[in-house]
Design an enzyme around this catalytic site. Structure first.
Site, PDB file in Angstrom:
ATOM      1  N   GLN A  79      -6.148 -11.778   9.060  1.00 31.89           N
ATOM      2  CA  GLN A  79      -4.800 -12.331   8.889  1.00 31.89           C
ATOM      3  C   GLN A  79      -4.025 -11.599   7.794  1.00 31.89           C
ATOM      4  O   GLN A  79      -2.812 -11.690   7.742  1.00 31.89           O
ATOM      5  CB  GLN A  79      -4.890 -13.819   8.542  1.00 31.89           C
ATOM      6  CG  GLN A  79      -5.437 -14.647   9.681  1.00 31.89           C
ATOM      7  CD  GLN A  79      -5.669 -16.095   9.260  1.00 31.89           C
ATOM      8  OE1 GLN A  79      -6.069 -16.372   8.131  1.00 31.89           O
ATOM      9  NE2 GLN A  79      -5.434 -17.005  10.187  1.00 31.89           N
ATOM     10  N   GLN A  91     -15.407  -1.654 -13.441  1.00 28.87           N
ATOM     11  CA  GLN A  91     -15.332  -0.482 -12.582  1.00 28.87           C
ATOM     12  C   GLN A  91     -16.751   0.085 -12.452  1.00 28.87           C
ATOM     13  O   GLN A  91     -17.232   0.776 -13.343  1.00 28.87           O
ATOM     14  CB  GLN A  91     -14.369   0.539 -13.202  1.00 28.87           C
ATOM     15  CG  GLN A  91     -13.862   1.572 -12.256  1.00 28.87           C
ATOM     16  CD  GLN A  91     -12.809   2.458 -12.929  1.00 28.87           C
ATOM     17  OE1 GLN A  91     -12.529   2.362 -14.115  1.00 28.87           O
ATOM     18  NE2 GLN A  91     -12.230   3.325 -12.138  1.00 28.87           N
ATOM     19  N   VAL A  93     -18.081   2.362 -10.564  1.00 24.53           N
ATOM     20  CA  VAL A  93     -18.110   3.827 -10.520  1.00 24.53           C
ATOM     21  C   VAL A  93     -16.889   4.307 -11.285  1.00 24.53           C
ATOM     22  O   VAL A  93     -15.760   3.902 -10.964  1.00 24.53           O
ATOM     23  CB  VAL A  93     -18.089   4.345  -9.066  1.00 24.53           C
ATOM     24  CG1 VAL A  93     -18.010   5.861  -9.033  1.00 24.53           C
ATOM     25  CG2 VAL A  93     -19.318   3.857  -8.299  1.00 24.53           C
ATOM     26  N   HIS A  97     -10.598   3.775  -7.768  1.00 25.63           N
ATOM     27  CA  HIS A  97     -10.757   3.326  -6.385  1.00 25.63           C
ATOM     28  C   HIS A  97      -9.991   2.028  -6.175  1.00 25.63           C
ATOM     29  O   HIS A  97      -9.976   1.154  -7.024  1.00 25.63           O
ATOM     30  CB  HIS A  97     -12.229   3.180  -5.981  1.00 25.63           C
ATOM     31  CG  HIS A  97     -13.071   2.333  -6.881  1.00 25.63           C
ATOM     32  ND1 HIS A  97     -13.520   2.767  -8.116  1.00 25.63           N
ATOM     33  CD2 HIS A  97     -13.579   1.094  -6.713  1.00 25.63           C
ATOM     34  CE1 HIS A  97     -14.274   1.819  -8.662  1.00 25.63           C
ATOM     35  NE2 HIS A  97     -14.311   0.785  -7.830  1.00 25.63           N
ATOM     36  N   HIS A  99      -9.628  -1.195  -3.798  1.00 24.71           N
ATOM     37  CA  HIS A  99     -10.309  -2.037  -2.817  1.00 24.71           C
ATOM     38  C   HIS A  99      -9.275  -2.565  -1.826  1.00 24.71           C
ATOM     39  O   HIS A  99      -8.249  -3.124  -2.239  1.00 24.71           O
ATOM     40  CB  HIS A  99     -10.957  -3.251  -3.500  1.00 24.71           C
ATOM     41  CG  HIS A  99     -12.017  -2.908  -4.482  1.00 24.71           C
ATOM     42  ND1 HIS A  99     -13.354  -2.950  -4.165  1.00 24.71           N
ATOM     43  CD2 HIS A  99     -11.942  -2.529  -5.782  1.00 24.71           C
ATOM     44  CE1 HIS A  99     -14.062  -2.616  -5.229  1.00 24.71           C
ATOM     45  NE2 HIS A  99     -13.221  -2.343  -6.226  1.00 24.71           N
TER      46      HIS A  99
END
Length: 139
Positions: A79, A91, A93, A97, A99
């Site tokens: 949805q 974080q 790594v 990045h 998500h």
């Protein structure tokens, strides 16, 4: 950066379920997804946090995240989506990045309690990746 996992994935040196990549960015499934189809978008150049991202990549990075958010709906039937980044704290790594997580009302995600799931095997993981890749191809 030679020992950065995300640099290695973006370069195609480490196996991952890549859903999309271009000269500047790569997007692949999170190995510990909040929900199946959870994607990480990374710049191919090594930067640790959003403030480190070169200005010329800022708008294309957001445009790529926008395409991925659309693919959550078009390719997975969700949805909507949850889009977030950590900078240094939480974080896992040390490479920027974003998500992009498929969301559906009543999916159980509340506040910052993020239960993790996993794919049964690489075939299931790759099937989820293929659905997102297909949706990106039509975007």
């Amino acid at each position: 950066m030679p020992d950065c996992l995300f640099c290695s994935i973006a370069a195609g040196e480490t196996e991952a379920a890549v859903v999309w990549r271009d000269d500047d960015f790569a997007a692949f499934l999170d190995v510990r997804p909040l929900f199946k189809g959870h994607v990480l978008l990374v710049p191919r150049v090594h930067v640790v946090t959003l403030p480190d991202l070169p200005g010329e990549l800022r708008d294309p990075f957001l445009a790529a995240a926008q395409r991925l958010a659309t693919a959550m709906v078009d390719g997975l039937g969700s949805q909507g989506s949850f889009v977030a980044m950590n900078n240094t704290v939480s974080q896992s790594v040390p490479h920027l990045h974003c998500h992009v997580v498929p969301r559906t009302k009543g999916d159980g995600l509340r506040g910052f309690f993020w239960p993790r799931t996993k794919y049964a095997d690489t075939a299931e993981r790759d099937a989820w990746a293929a659905r997102i890749t297909a949706a990106l191809g039509s975007a």
